[in-house]
Design a protein around this motif. Structure first.
Motif, mmCIF file in Angstrom:
data_model
loop_
_atom_site.group_PDB
_atom_site.id
_atom_site.type_symbol
_atom_site.label_atom_id
_atom_site.label_comp_id
_atom_site.label_asym_id
_atom_site.label_seq_id
_atom_site.Cartn_x
_atom_site.Cartn_y
_atom_site.Cartn_z
ATOM 1 N N ALA A 173 4.587 -42.610 -50.965
ATOM 2 C CA ALA A 173 5.110 -41.624 -49.992
ATOM 3 C C ALA A 173 4.248 -40.404 -49.977
ATOM 4 N N GLY A 174 3.426 -40.237 -51.002
ATOM 5 C CA GLY A 174 2.749 -38.904 -51.232
ATOM 6 C C GLY A 174 3.393 -37.975 -52.166
ATOM 7 N N HIS A 175 4.328 -38.193 -52.995
ATOM 8 C CA HIS A 175 4.939 -37.450 -54.012
ATOM 9 C C HIS A 175 4.036 -37.253 -55.257
ATOM 10 N N ARG A 176 3.930 -36.096 -55.809
ATOM 11 C CA ARG A 176 3.016 -35.733 -57.091
ATOM 12 C C ARG A 176 3.898 -34.901 -58.110
ATOM 13 N N SER A 177 5.175 -34.680 -57.604
ATOM 14 C CA SER A 177 6.046 -34.002 -58.663
ATOM 15 C C SER A 177 7.331 -34.614 -58.301
ATOM 16 N N PRO A 181 10.487 -29.886 -57.649
ATOM 17 C CA PRO A 181 9.805 -31.412 -57.168
ATOM 18 C C PRO A 181 10.041 -31.690 -56.032
ATOM 19 N N THR A 182 9.387 -32.536 -55.375
ATOM 20 C CA THR A 182 9.528 -33.026 -54.033
ATOM 21 C C THR A 182 10.214 -34.119 -53.962
ATOM 22 N N ALA A 183 10.476 -34.910 -55.073
ATOM 23 C CA ALA A 183 11.395 -36.117 -55.056
ATOM 24 C C ALA A 183 12.335 -36.266 -56.384
ATOM 25 N N VAL A 184 13.095 -36.945 -56.379
ATOM 26 C CA VAL A 184 14.021 -37.247 -57.274
ATOM 27 C C VAL A 184 14.432 -38.592 -57.823
ATOM 28 N N PHE A 185 14.208 -39.195 -58.823
ATOM 29 C CA PHE A 185 14.439 -40.687 -59.045
ATOM 30 C C PHE A 185 15.808 -40.322 -60.183
ATOM 31 N N CYS A 186 16.872 -41.149 -59.716
ATOM 32 C CA CYS A 186 17.949 -40.797 -60.754
ATOM 33 C C CYS A 186 18.236 -42.226 -61.265
ATOM 34 N N ALA A 187 18.787 -42.223 -62.527
ATOM 35 C CA ALA A 187 18.971 -43.523 -63.524
ATOM 36 C C ALA A 187 19.976 -44.324 -62.857
ATOM 37 N N ASN A 188 21.102 -43.853 -61.868
ATOM 38 C CA ASN A 188 21.825 -44.813 -61.241
ATOM 39 C C ASN A 188 22.493 -44.174 -59.822
ATOM 40 N N ASP A 189 22.886 -44.802 -59.319
ATOM 41 C CA ASP A 189 23.420 -44.293 -57.835
ATOM 42 C C ASP A 189 24.376 -43.409 -57.927
ATOM 43 N N LEU A 190 25.301 -43.127 -58.813
ATOM 44 C CA LEU A 190 26.454 -42.256 -58.933
ATOM 45 C C LEU A 190 25.691 -40.909 -58.946
ATOM 46 N N LEU A 191 24.484 -40.640 -60.138
ATOM 47 C CA LEU A 191 24.136 -39.494 -60.283
ATOM 48 C C LEU A 191 23.280 -39.165 -58.815
ATOM 49 N N ALA A 192 22.636 -40.068 -58.247
ATOM 50 C CA ALA A 192 22.029 -40.087 -56.938
ATOM 51 C C ALA A 192 22.900 -39.306 -55.848
ATOM 52 N N LEU A 193 24.064 -39.992 -55.833
ATOM 53 C CA LEU A 193 24.975 -39.312 -54.867
ATOM 54 C C LEU A 193 25.575 -38.097 -55.235
#
Length: 341
Positions: free
Chosen positions: A177-181, A242-254
């Motif tokens: 999607a174009g994210h580099r950070s 950063p322009t994007a975040v990956f979270c180790a689970n959905d509760l963290l993401a929420l």
């Protein structure tokens, strides 16, 4: 306090021996229909309920399977429990569900309880990174299956998801999607799942010719929404966000989603978010959450089936062969990570 009704009371009211009552309960086909009806009538009138614990002690086999998970507040583990309970019920067993709350101490206490209760076997998602709790429990000779964790040796079965592949799916999607950070909100570093998902994320970056510096890790002590909100606040405070975040689970993401929303940061235009587990709440979030789906119900059911196979093998001539079942994750794309307009 009213006294409990025993098998002798049933025998007295029905006018039969204790052995006959026992046969009606356990081997009804061996008792004449008239006698059986008289005993069943007495049982109904007195409200007799047999002592399952006493029966288990005599038989030497429990009808209870233990399930010890990291966090029953996480819908992922609720789904694991649903799968395990469904498989156990099909064979006439029940499931005792316990919650370690990601605490090695509480895990040790519950494993001791399972040993005291002489459960048929245990399904376990370990909280203790050292392995000491498992080593101590192994001495009791009670079979167990690791859930959401790969067995490192050959002394037990395990059912897990390929978390390295799952981490790669998430970050590959963000890179495309174009994210580099990218930030990785990772959870407790001692958990294998957290480390494996990070490894997968780094692998995806390397595939794209990007270095590990493109992944900024934000560890948390727990894997819940509150920890996600705290990580979101830290993320917002970074000099270079950063322009994007990956979270180790959905509760963290929420939790991250709540924090950035409160700060007026747009998702996905200003910040893309990807979670992990694909719990039911992911699709219902204010911004529907992209997530790496784990087949949690299937995982629980398979783990219970492996445990049942092992316990049945104890009385069979063919020895049980321990297996490691590794399921594949799936990326479910929703609005939280769609390419920026």
């Amino acid at each position: 306090m009213a006294q409990s009704v025993g098998i002798k009371d049933v025998a007295r009211v029905a006018g039969v021996s204790v052995g006959t009552v026992s046969n009606v309960i356990n081997r009804p086909d061996t008792v004449a229909s008239e006698t059986r009806a008289r005993v069943l009538s007495a049982i109904d009138r007195l409200g007799y309920v047999r002592s399952e614990s006493a029966r288990q002690l005599r038989a030497g086999r429990s009808r209870i399977m233990g399930l010890l998970v990291l966090d029953m507040g996480n819908p992922f583990f609720v789904d694991v429990a649903r799968g395990a309970e469904r498989a156990a019920r099909e064979t006439g067993l029940g499931v005792m569900v316990c919650n370690s709350a990601q605490s090695a101490g509480e895990e040790a206490d519950y494993l001791s309880l399972f040993a005291e209760q002489r459960v048929r076997g245990v399904l376990l998602t370990p909280a203790d990174a050292t392995g000491r709790n498992i080593a101590a429990f192994r001495r009791h000779g009670i079979p167990f299956v690791l859930v959401d964790r790969v067995a490192e040796g050959t002394t037990e079965c395990s059912v897990s998801v390929d978390d390295v592949a799952g981490g790669a799916l998430a970050v590959r999607h963000l890179v495309d999607a174009g994210h580099r950070s990218i930030a990785y909100v990772s959870g407790p570093p001692g958990l294998n799942q957290v480390r494996d998902r990070r490894t997968g994320a780094l692998n995806a970056l390397a595939e794209a010719g990007l270095g590990p510096e493109c992944l900024r890790e934000l560890p948390t002590e727990r894997l819940d929404v509150a920890a996600g909100r705290d990580a979101g606040a830290r993320l917002l405070g970074l000099a270079v966000r950063p322009t994007a975040v990956f979270c180790a689970n959905d509760l963290l993401a929420l939790g991250v989603l709540q924090a950035v929303f409160a700060a007026g940061v747009g998702v996905p235009d200003d910040l893309a978010i990807v979670g992990y587990d694909d719990i039911e709440f992911a699709a219902a979030a204010a911004v529907p959450l992209t997530s790496v789906r784990q087949p949690a119900v299937t995982m629980g059911a398979l783990a219970a089936e492996l445990l049942l196979e092992e316990t049945e093998a104890e009385t069979a001539s063919t020895p049980h062969e321990h297996r490691r079942v590794v399921l594949q994750p799936e990326l479910v794309v929703r609005r939280s990570s769609l390419p920026r307009r």
